[in-house]
Design a protein around this motif. Structure first.
Motif, PDB file in Angstrom:
ATOM      1  N   TYR A 137     -44.699  13.265 -29.652  1.00  0.00           N
ATOM      2  CA  TYR A 137     -45.365  14.269 -28.822  1.00  0.00           C
ATOM      3  C   TYR A 137     -46.108  13.594 -27.675  1.00  0.00           C
ATOM      4  CZ  TYR A 137     -50.053  13.254 -30.715  1.00  0.00           C
ATOM      5  OH  TYR A 137     -51.251  12.672 -31.050  1.00  0.00           O
ATOM      6  N   ASP A 138     -46.466  14.406 -26.677  1.00  0.00           N
ATOM      7  CA  ASP A 138     -47.266  13.905 -25.566  1.00  0.00           C
ATOM      8  C   ASP A 138     -48.724  14.229 -25.847  1.00  0.00           C
ATOM      9  OD1 ASP A 138     -45.198  12.943 -23.741  1.00  0.00           O
ATOM     10  OD2 ASP A 138     -44.563  15.041 -23.737  1.00  0.00           O
ATOM     11  N   ARG A 139     -49.520  13.197 -25.917  1.00  0.00           N
ATOM     12  CA  ARG A 139     -50.937  13.406 -26.240  1.00  0.00           C
ATOM     13  C   ARG A 139     -51.675  13.905 -25.008  1.00  0.00           C
ATOM     14  NH1 ARG A 139     -54.673  12.159 -30.351  1.00  0.00           N
ATOM     15  NH2 ARG A 139     -56.627  11.220 -29.686  1.00  0.00           N
ATOM     16  N   GLN A 140     -52.444  14.982 -25.208  1.00  0.00           N
ATOM     17  CA  GLN A 140     -53.154  15.616 -24.099  1.00  0.00           C
ATOM     18  C   GLN A 140     -54.529  15.000 -23.878  1.00  0.00           C
ATOM     19  OE1 GLN A 140     -51.517  17.892 -22.275  1.00  0.00           O
ATOM     20  NE2 GLN A 140     -49.865  17.305 -23.660  1.00  0.00           N
ATOM     21  N   ASP A 154     -48.729   3.408 -31.964  1.00  0.00           N
ATOM     22  CA  ASP A 154     -48.939   4.645 -31.192  1.00  0.00           C
ATOM     23  C   ASP A 154     -49.125   5.892 -32.053  1.00  0.00           C
ATOM     24  OD1 ASP A 154     -48.696   3.299 -28.738  1.00  0.00           O
ATOM     25  OD2 ASP A 154     -46.527   3.312 -28.949  1.00  0.00           O
ATOM     26  N   THR A 155     -49.826   5.754 -33.157  1.00  0.00           N
ATOM     27  CA  THR A 155     -50.147   6.946 -33.942  1.00  0.00           C
ATOM     28  C   THR A 155     -51.631   6.935 -34.263  1.00  0.00           C
ATOM     29  OG1 THR A 155     -49.696   5.786 -35.988  1.00  0.00           O
ATOM     30  CG2 THR A 155     -47.929   7.106 -35.105  1.00  0.00           C
ATOM     31  N   ARG A 174     -47.287   9.137 -30.530  1.00  0.00           N
ATOM     32  CA  ARG A 174     -47.587   9.468 -29.134  1.00  0.00           C
ATOM     33  C   ARG A 174     -46.551   8.884 -28.188  1.00  0.00           C
ATOM     34  NH1 ARG A 174     -53.557   7.189 -30.361  1.00  0.00           N
ATOM     35  NH2 ARG A 174     -54.223   8.940 -31.649  1.00  0.00           N
ATOM     36  N   LYS A 175     -45.860   9.785 -27.506  1.00  0.00           N
ATOM     37  CA  LYS A 175     -44.908   9.335 -26.485  1.00  0.00           C
ATOM     38  C   LYS A 175     -45.671   8.889 -25.251  1.00  0.00           C
ATOM     39  CE  LYS A 175     -42.152  12.666 -25.776  1.00  0.00           C
ATOM     40  NZ  LYS A 175     -41.154  13.736 -25.836  1.00  0.00           N
TER      41      LYS A 175
END
Ligand code: UDP
Ligand code: MG
Length: 310
Positions: free
Chosen positions: A193-196, A152-153, A120-121
């Motif tokens: 990726y950018d987490r939504q 961050d995963t 996660r960015k």
């Protein structure tokens, strides 16, 4: 079969149709053969009906309905035990993990990595407390374990069937999949990726579940907390020794002493606290030894359209 997609479901009725559509579109565009395994983890809404409906119109959709809520990690494990694909993708149902990213994960996988996790960015729609506690937890976990658990995963990742087979051999009931996958090894890499935000519904991870998850992670991969008890024992004995010297000095030499209520109450509280803490730490481990010894099945399947899972 190229890919199996494992999706744990806990009260996700609002997300299932769009999730299905986005997963199918992503995979069809690449003309990959695939199966989608929905694991219903005791949902209280209409998730199960939605999944069964999909499975009757699309034979690539499989479902496993667990007899109650067993928790996210167990639900994913139930899915992993029934995959047939060369590669397996684990993804959340709430669209926080964009299904389109499977393309990039698969591409890296094809380059020869057995594990490609999504890092996660940024992280949207998560409250401050969750972000801070998560960060703190993973930092601590990294410091007290010898395996390299990526920061961050989550569990969103693609793994080779070799890794899945190793996971199936690991019988522990207190699952911490991201740690186990790191431990298994092979070539691992990541895609950012950018987490939504969650598309619909609300999180199934209560604070209670998060604390259990964090403790499972620590106790499965580190013995350091047990050592904390020993270290504290040493520190306190050391301090007590100096207290003793001081008591002798004030009683016999300086003769300047007051009936020692303050020092007494302080040492009683201090020792009591440390003893309780140490007992608690030991208790956490023992309770997990207990659940390993009982050897209960990890989950119970109520129904499924997968032959081998019935
Ligand atoms: N989930 C589950 N069982 C649970 C809690 C959650 O199967 O007891 C599923 C949930 O449906 C979702 C995934 O696990 O697909 C991640 O959960 P959630 O989005 O609630 O967690 P968060 O993203 O808030 O950490
Ligand atoms: Mg979520």
């Amino acid at each position: 079969m190229n890919i199996s997609i494992v999706i744990p479901i806990f009260n996700e009725e609002g997300n299932i149709p769009l999730l299905y559509e986005r997963v199918v579109n992503t995979l069809q565009a690449k003309s990959l053969s695939f199966e989608i395994i929905f694991v219903n983890d005791g949902s209280k809404d209409n998730s199960l009906e939605k999944i069964i409906q999909l499975s009757s119109s699309d034979s690539r959709v499989k479902y496993i309905d667990l007899s109650r809520n067993f928790g996210h990690q167990i639900a994913v494990s139930a899915g992993l035990n029934n995959t047939q694909g060369q590669a397996v993708v684990i993804i959340d149902a709430d669209l926080q993990d964009p299904p389109e990213l499977i393309n990039e994960l698969y591409q890296k996988y094809k380059e020869g990595f057995e594990v490609v996790y999504a890092k996660r960015k940024s992280r949207k729609g998560e409250n401050f407390l969750k972000l801070v506690t998560a960060k703190l937890f993973y930092k601590t976990l990294r410091n007290i374990t010898s395996i390299d658990i990526p920061l961050d995963t989550g569990d969103f990742r693609i793994i080779d069937h070799k890794v899945v087979e190793e996971l199936r051999k690991m019988p522990e009931p207190n699952k911490f999949l991201r740690g186990q996958i790191s431990w298994i090894g092979f070539r691992q890499t990541f895609v950012e990726y950018d987490r939504q935000e969650r598309a619909s519904g609300k999180t199934g991870y209560t604070y209670r579940k998060m604390i259990k998850f964090a403790l499972d992670g620590i106790t499965s991969f580190s013995e350091s907390p047990l050592k904390v008890a020993t270290v504290m024992g040493f520190v306190v004995s050391f301090a007590a020794f100096f207290m003793l010297l001081y008591a002798f000095y004030s009683r016999l030499i300086s003769k300047d002493y007051v009936p020692g209520w303050a020092s007494l109450i302080i040492s009683v509280l201090f020792l009591g606290g440390i003893q309780l803490l140490s007992l608690g730490i030991i208790g956490e481990y023992i309770s997990r030894i207990m659940s390993n010894v009982r050897k209960r099945p990890l989950y119970i399947i109520s129904k499924s359209n997968i032959e081998s899972a019935k």
